[in-house]
Design an enzyme around this catalytic site. Structure first.
Site, PDB file in Angstrom:
ATOM      1  N   ASP A 129      26.484  13.654  20.543  1.00 56.78           N
ATOM      2  CA  ASP A 129      27.063  13.253  19.265  1.00 56.78           C
ATOM      3  C   ASP A 129      26.222  12.203  18.554  1.00 56.78           C
ATOM      4  O   ASP A 129      26.112  11.076  19.020  1.00 56.78           O
ATOM      5  CB  ASP A 129      28.474  12.713  19.530  1.00 56.78           C
ATOM      6  CG  ASP A 129      29.189  12.338  18.248  1.00 56.78           C
ATOM      7  OD1 ASP A 129      28.793  12.838  17.174  1.00 56.78           O
ATOM      8  OD2 ASP A 129      30.134  11.556  18.314  1.00 56.78           O
TER       9      ASP A 129
ATOM     10  N   ASP B  41      25.824  14.599  11.094  1.00 56.34           N
ATOM     11  CA  ASP B  41      26.718  14.434  12.235  1.00 56.34           C
ATOM     12  C   ASP B  41      26.756  15.683  13.109  1.00 56.34           C
ATOM     13  O   ASP B  41      27.464  16.645  12.820  1.00 56.34           O
ATOM     14  CB  ASP B  41      28.123  14.088  11.711  1.00 56.34           C
ATOM     15  CG  ASP B  41      29.073  13.734  12.831  1.00 56.34           C
ATOM     16  OD1 ASP B  41      28.667  13.808  14.012  1.00 56.34           O
ATOM     17  OD2 ASP B  41      30.226  13.394  12.537  1.00 56.34           O
TER      18      ASP B  41
END
Ligand SMILES: *[C@@H]1O[C@H](CO)[C@@H](O)[C@H](O)[C@H]1NC(C)=O
Ligand SMILES: *[C@@H]1O[C@H](CO)[C@@H](O)[C@H](O)[C@H]1NC(C)=O
Ligand SMILES: *[C@@H]1O[C@H](CO)[C@@H](O)[C@H](O)[C@H]1NC(C)=O
Length: 494
Positions: A79, A278
């Site tokens: 992430d 992201d």
């Protein structure tokens, strides 16, 4: 035809005699679990959302690492939108409760701290993370040995989740200013640099084609065979909190979004938009005004408030195969062209088989759009990132970006030195190859590599995924803003 290769290794890079400090790690997409779970968001009408909710942790890309002494292997979501490494304790509430697993899914891999001789508690009850979709986990901050690819980080501070609504741990590779602790600590990317695994706090992310099940994160370097044309560098945008400018996310300025079909190109944005890159987010989220203009152009049906999807006619895939969504970052900045088949997802038929009830639509061949509307907060997720090669450099506060060279099996790795992201040129054009893609290709440099397995819940159908990773956002985006307030002080994305 294989493109001719013009590779430019550039100033600012240590001489080739010096061993490069880079660390390539393969990452893989999970496979749809296709199992039902009780409805997390009970207000929702369709049982379809149950399936999607269960996929909350199935978005994104996984890497396998090991923790502790002796080493315990765990598979974690990669992430760029958060900054802590955290792992599930084998005694975590979720992993002990069938009732909770019915809501949030079975625990994937866990860590048993009692079996590690190098385990240490750093901050009891100090770990508490929440993500924008309302999920989260909490427990102690611990330290233990962490191994990824060939690298070993001793006493890495990590969250050890005793309570969790997510069934997998994460590897957050964002800014340390965004850690979930009360006080900033040295996170994985900081430790990589401190322990001299890499020269700067930087990495490149190559997610690869939607059809490919693996990509690569390359810590400390760039791979010039994985992108097309010049790697262009832009600045990360700071956020302003109480008059102070803080760098805590990979925010960049999107200056143009055109949809191009042959000679016909139309612009869909009228002003610059700061967007966050992201990798933990499956779809792309743009302001409502922009998204609605795009929905109208395609006669798409926005049911994000209902079933969570934006429906679009799949016929565009066959009628307009060359259409692209062109994202530009500055007049002379990077341009990433997302092909229509990465933005229009043929996943709805599989959902219908799982019980999705479609709204009334004026087309029968139903697909979903990988771009949705959101206000206040704009994200370029995997539907954008798969077409891009992105270099994240926390040390120089900059992002390098180029068009990804999909399915590339070759590798030419260049270290990122202290002078920042090197200017570099990739291959001339998309390498067309029918080779099966491989993410683990650092071998040519003699650098450590790791072969990463797919999601442990996957029972061996690697590479034959037909359903793109369902979007947890699709189910939860409508609740996102509500949770946003509930989640309180800290705001994390993934
Ligand atoms: C984007 O579309 C506008 C028309 O809306 C056009 O004038 C412009 O040239 C296009 N830009 C690119 C890079 O194609
Ligand atoms: C969803 O509900 C329909 C009936 O309304 C049922 O046939 C189907 O099996 C259900 N799907 C799931 C995944 O539970
Ligand atoms: C990449 O490979 C997959 C099959 O593994 C194929 O479906 C896809 O079209 C390829 N992409 C490109 C751009 O060649």
């Amino acid at each position: 035809m294989r493109a001719s290769l013009s590779l430019v290794a550039v100033a600012g890079i240590a001489t080739s005699a010096v061993a490069q400090r880079v660390l390539p790690v393969s990452i893989s997409k999970p496979h749809a679990r296709g199992k039902t779970a009780a409805n997390t968001f009970s207000k929702r009408a369709s049982n379809f959302t149950q399936v999607i909710d269960n996929e909350i942790t199935a978005g994104g890309y996984y890497a396998t690492v090991s923790v502790g002494t002796p080493a315990q292997e765990v598979t974690l979501i990669l992430d760029t939108g958060s900054s802590d490494v955290w792992i599930l304790d084998s005694e975590a509430d979720l992993c002990q409760s069938e009732r909770l697993q019915a809501y949030y899914g079975d625990c994937l891999t866990t860590y048993d701290h009692t079996a590690s001789s190098t385990y240490d508690v750093v901050d009891p009850d100090g770990f508490d993370i929440s993500y924008v979709d309302g999920s989260g986990s909490s427990g102690d901050y611990i330290a233990d040995t962490f191994r990824i690819a060939g690298a070993t980080i001793k006493a890495l501070q990590m969250g050890l989740a005793a309570q969790s609504t997510i069934n997998s741990g994460l590897i957050g590779v964002g800014f340390d200013t965004n850690v979930a602790a009360e006080r900033v600590y040295s996170n994985l990317i900081d430790e990589f640099m401190a322990q001299d695994v890499i020269a700067t706090k930087s990495y490149s992310l190559y997610l690869n084609d939607l059809e490919s099940s693996t990509g690569t994160i390359l810590f400390g370097g760039i791979d010039t065979k994985k992108f097309i044309g010049d790697l262009k560098v832009i600045k990360i945008q700071p956020e302003t909190y109480g008059g102070q400018q803080i760098y805590s996310s990979f925010s960049v300025t999107l200056t143009n979004l055109n949809i191009t079909d042959g000679d016909n190109s139309k612009s869909y944005i009228t002003q610059d938009i700061d967007v966050v890159l992201d990798s933990g987010t499956t779809l792309t989220y743009l302001p409502t005004t922009v998204a609605e203009r795009i929905f109208a152009a395609f006669n798409a049906y926005d049911d994000s408030q209902g079933t969570g999807l934006v429906y679009i006619n799949c016929d565009y895939l066959t009628n307009k195969p060359d259409m692209t969504f062109d994202f530009r970052f500055g007049a002379s900045g990077p341009l990433v062209r997302v092909p229509i088949d990465e933005m229009i997802l043929d996943n709805v038929k599989a959902y219908v088989e799982l019980g999705l009830q479609l709204p009334d639509l004026d087309f029968d061949n139903v697909c979903s759009l990988g771009l949705q509307a959101l206000d206040d907060y704009y994200l370029l997720g995997d539907t954008f990132l798969r077409s891009a090669y992105v270099v994240y450099d926390i040390s120089s506060l900059s992002i390098g970006m180029a068009q990804a060279n999909l399915n590339s099996t070759e590798s030419n790795i260049v270290e990122i030195g202290t002078s920042g992201i090197p200017s570099a040129t990739g291959v001339d054009s998309q390498t067309s190859t029918s080779d099966s893609p491989s993410g683990t290709d650092g071998t040519s440099t003699g650098n450590p590599t790791v072969t990463v397995t797919t999601d442990p819940s996957d029972t061996g159908s690697a590479g034959v995924r037909t359903i793109p990773p369902p979007s947890w956002e699709a189910a939860s985006v409508t609740l996102m803003m509500a949770f946003f307030c509930l989640a309180g002080a800290t705001l994390f994305t993934w």
